[in-house]
Every structure is written in C-alpha cells, then in structure tokens.
Design a protein around this motif. Structure first.
Motif, PDB file in Angstrom:
ATOM      1  N   MET A   1      -7.853  13.943  -0.339  1.00 58.26           N
ATOM      2  CA  MET A   1      -7.374  12.615  -0.670  1.00 58.26           C
ATOM      3  C   MET A   1      -6.023  12.395  -0.013  1.00 58.26           C
ATOM      4  O   MET A   1      -5.206  13.302   0.058  1.00 58.26           O
ATOM      5  CB  MET A   1      -7.252  12.475  -2.179  1.00 58.26           C
ATOM      6  N   ILE A   2      -5.806  11.193   0.459  1.00 50.23           N
ATOM      7  CA  ILE A   2      -4.531  10.852   1.079  1.00 50.23           C
ATOM      8  C   ILE A   2      -3.999   9.578   0.432  1.00 50.23           C
ATOM      9  O   ILE A   2      -4.779   8.683   0.089  1.00 50.23           O
ATOM     10  CB  ILE A   2      -4.698  10.701   2.608  1.00 50.23           C
ATOM     11  N   GLU A   3      -2.692   9.540   0.215  1.00 51.79           N
ATOM     12  CA  GLU A   3      -2.087   8.345  -0.376  1.00 51.79           C
ATOM     13  C   GLU A   3      -0.782   8.024   0.347  1.00 51.79           C
ATOM     14  O   GLU A   3      -0.075   8.917   0.814  1.00 51.79           O
ATOM     15  CB  GLU A   3      -1.843   8.531  -1.870  1.00 51.79           C
ATOM     16  N   ILE A   4      -0.500   6.738   0.433  1.00 51.30           N
ATOM     17  CA  ILE A   4       0.747   6.270   1.029  1.00 51.30           C
ATOM     18  C   ILE A   4       1.843   6.439  -0.014  1.00 51.30           C
ATOM     19  O   ILE A   4       1.706   5.997  -1.149  1.00 51.30           O
ATOM     20  CB  ILE A   4       0.642   4.785   1.448  1.00 51.30           C
ATOM     21  N   MET A   5       2.953   7.061   0.379  1.00 51.39           N
ATOM     22  CA  MET A   5       4.050   7.321  -0.564  1.00 51.39           C
ATOM     23  C   MET A   5       5.078   6.186  -0.515  1.00 51.39           C
ATOM     24  O   MET A   5       5.196   5.480   0.497  1.00 51.39           O
ATOM     25  CB  MET A   5       4.711   8.662  -0.250  1.00 51.39           C
ATOM     26  N   PRO A   6       5.840   6.006  -1.599  1.00 48.07           N
ATOM     27  CA  PRO A   6       6.809   4.900  -1.668  1.00 48.07           C
ATOM     28  C   PRO A   6       7.957   5.022  -0.659  1.00 48.07           C
ATOM     29  O   PRO A   6       8.645   4.032  -0.406  1.00 48.07           O
ATOM     30  CB  PRO A   6       7.333   4.965  -3.112  1.00 48.07           C
ATOM     31  N   GLU A   7       8.154   6.177  -0.061  1.00 53.99           N
ATOM     32  CA  GLU A   7       9.209   6.346   0.946  1.00 53.99           C
ATOM     33  C   GLU A   7       8.861   5.675   2.269  1.00 53.99           C
ATOM     34  O   GLU A   7       9.688   5.582   3.167  1.00 53.99           O
ATOM     35  CB  GLU A   7       9.484   7.846   1.173  1.00 53.99           C
ATOM     36  N   THR A   8       7.635   5.184   2.393  1.00 55.24           N
ATOM     37  CA  THR A   8       7.209   4.465   3.591  1.00 55.24           C
ATOM     38  C   THR A   8       8.039   3.199   3.737  1.00 55.24           C
ATOM     39  O   THR A   8       8.172   2.428   2.788  1.00 55.24           O
ATOM     40  CB  THR A   8       5.708   4.113   3.504  1.00 55.24           C
ATOM     41  N   ALA A   9       8.609   3.004   4.929  1.00 52.84           N
ATOM     42  CA  ALA A   9       9.403   1.798   5.199  1.00 52.84           C
ATOM     43  C   ALA A   9       9.558   1.631   6.702  1.00 52.84           C
ATOM     44  O   ALA A   9       9.717   2.609   7.433  1.00 52.84           O
ATOM     45  CB  ALA A   9      10.778   1.899   4.547  1.00 52.84           C
ATOM     46  N   TYR A  26      -9.240   9.326   6.696  1.00 53.41           N
ATOM     47  CA  TYR A  26      -8.701   8.908   7.994  1.00 53.41           C
ATOM     48  C   TYR A  26      -9.151   7.507   8.357  1.00 53.41           C
ATOM     49  O   TYR A  26      -8.344   6.677   8.766  1.00 53.41           O
ATOM     50  CB  TYR A  26      -9.113   9.912   9.083  1.00 53.41           C
ATOM     51  N   GLU A  27     -10.446   7.229   8.224  1.00 58.50           N
ATOM     52  CA  GLU A  27     -11.000   5.957   8.683  1.00 58.50           C
ATOM     53  C   GLU A  27     -10.602   4.772   7.821  1.00 58.50           C
ATOM     54  O   GLU A  27     -10.478   3.658   8.320  1.00 58.50           O
ATOM     55  CB  GLU A  27     -12.514   6.073   8.784  1.00 58.50           C
ATOM     56  N   LYS A  28     -10.383   4.988   6.521  1.00 55.01           N
ATOM     57  CA  LYS A  28     -10.077   3.867   5.621  1.00 55.01           C
ATOM     58  C   LYS A  28      -8.601   3.746   5.265  1.00 55.01           C
ATOM     59  O   LYS A  28      -8.152   2.667   4.878  1.00 55.01           O
ATOM     60  CB  LYS A  28     -10.909   3.973   4.343  1.00 55.01           C
ATOM     61  N   ILE A  29      -7.841   4.840   5.370  1.00 51.98           N
ATOM     62  CA  ILE A  29      -6.439   4.798   4.937  1.00 51.98           C
ATOM     63  C   ILE A  29      -5.481   5.146   6.073  1.00 51.98           C
ATOM     64  O   ILE A  29      -4.680   4.320   6.495  1.00 51.98           O
ATOM     65  CB  ILE A  29      -6.205   5.744   3.730  1.00 51.98           C
ATOM     66  N   PHE A  30      -5.550   6.379   6.555  1.00 49.46           N
ATOM     67  CA  PHE A  30      -4.526   6.899   7.454  1.00 49.46           C
ATOM     68  C   PHE A  30      -4.517   6.202   8.823  1.00 49.46           C
ATOM     69  O   PHE A  30      -3.488   5.670   9.248  1.00 49.46           O
ATOM     70  CB  PHE A  30      -4.710   8.412   7.608  1.00 49.46           C
TER      71      PHE A  30
END
Length: 120
Positions: A1-9, A26-30
């Motif tokens: 599982m992969i998730e976008i973290m709040p430090e993304t900016a 990879y195909e749906k998120i990353f």
C-alpha cells in the motif's frame, strides 16, 4: 500500500509504503502523482518512506517502478529513500547510477533529516 504524506508540497512528493507494493499502487496512486508534478514543475523531488512493515514490491510493481524511473531519469532533482532495511539502501545505491539527480538514503529515525534534505 502506498499513501501520499502531508509533507508533500510544491515540487516535492512524499509517500509512505507499507506491506507489499502492487502495480495498482503505482498505476492508480504513485505514477499519476509523479506525472502531475513533472508536468507542472519539470524536475521534481521524491521521498519514499518505507515503513517497518514494508516487505517489497510485487514483480509487476517492480517493473512499473524500473520502467518509469528509466523513462523519467532526467526528471528527478532529488530522491530520498527512508528505510531501516539494508537491502533497500543497497538497491537505492544501484538505482542511483541510472538517474541524473541526487539520491540519498536515511534510516527511519532520520525521517526529519530526510525531509529537510529533500526540501532544501
């Protein structure tokens, strides 16, 4: 599982991986997130945090990762990989030879240092 973290900016994408990464991750998120940032900023920065429950990549996901990385090897300004697993540090070093940007590895306890480096 992969998730976008709040430090993304801005041009920096910070993601957390748990368990086994799949081609769906990879195909749906990353990859969509990476493409969006590349389209918007050109060169981007990516921090991949592999938590203590990370077990690796399914074969299709590893292929997606390698293929995207090679196709966009000029689009990464900085890449940081955070993990306590030694094989990840070794694999990151090998992968760095195929990229133009700077690559660094950090231990999980050094996550804040990795954030400072990737955004600096």
């Amino acid at each position: 599982m992969i998730e976008i973290m709040p430090e993304t900016a801005g041009k920096t994408l910070v993601v957390k991986a748990k368990g086994m990464l799949t081609s769906e991750d990879y195909e749906k998120i990353f990859i969509p997130q990476l493409k969006q940032l590349i389209d918007q900023f050109g060169k981007i920065r990516v921090l991949l945090y592999l938590d203590e429950n990370f077990t690796g990549w399914e074969l299709d996901a590893a292929w997606d990762d390698a293929l995207f990385g090679l196709q966009h090897r000029h689009d990464f300004e900085k890449v940081a990989v955070v993990s306590d697993q030694q094989w990840v540090a070794w694999a990151t070093k090998v992968g760095s030879y195929f990229m133009d940007g700077q690559v660094a590895t950090y231990k999980i306890s050094e996550f804040q240092n990795a954030i400072t480096w990737i955004k600096g």
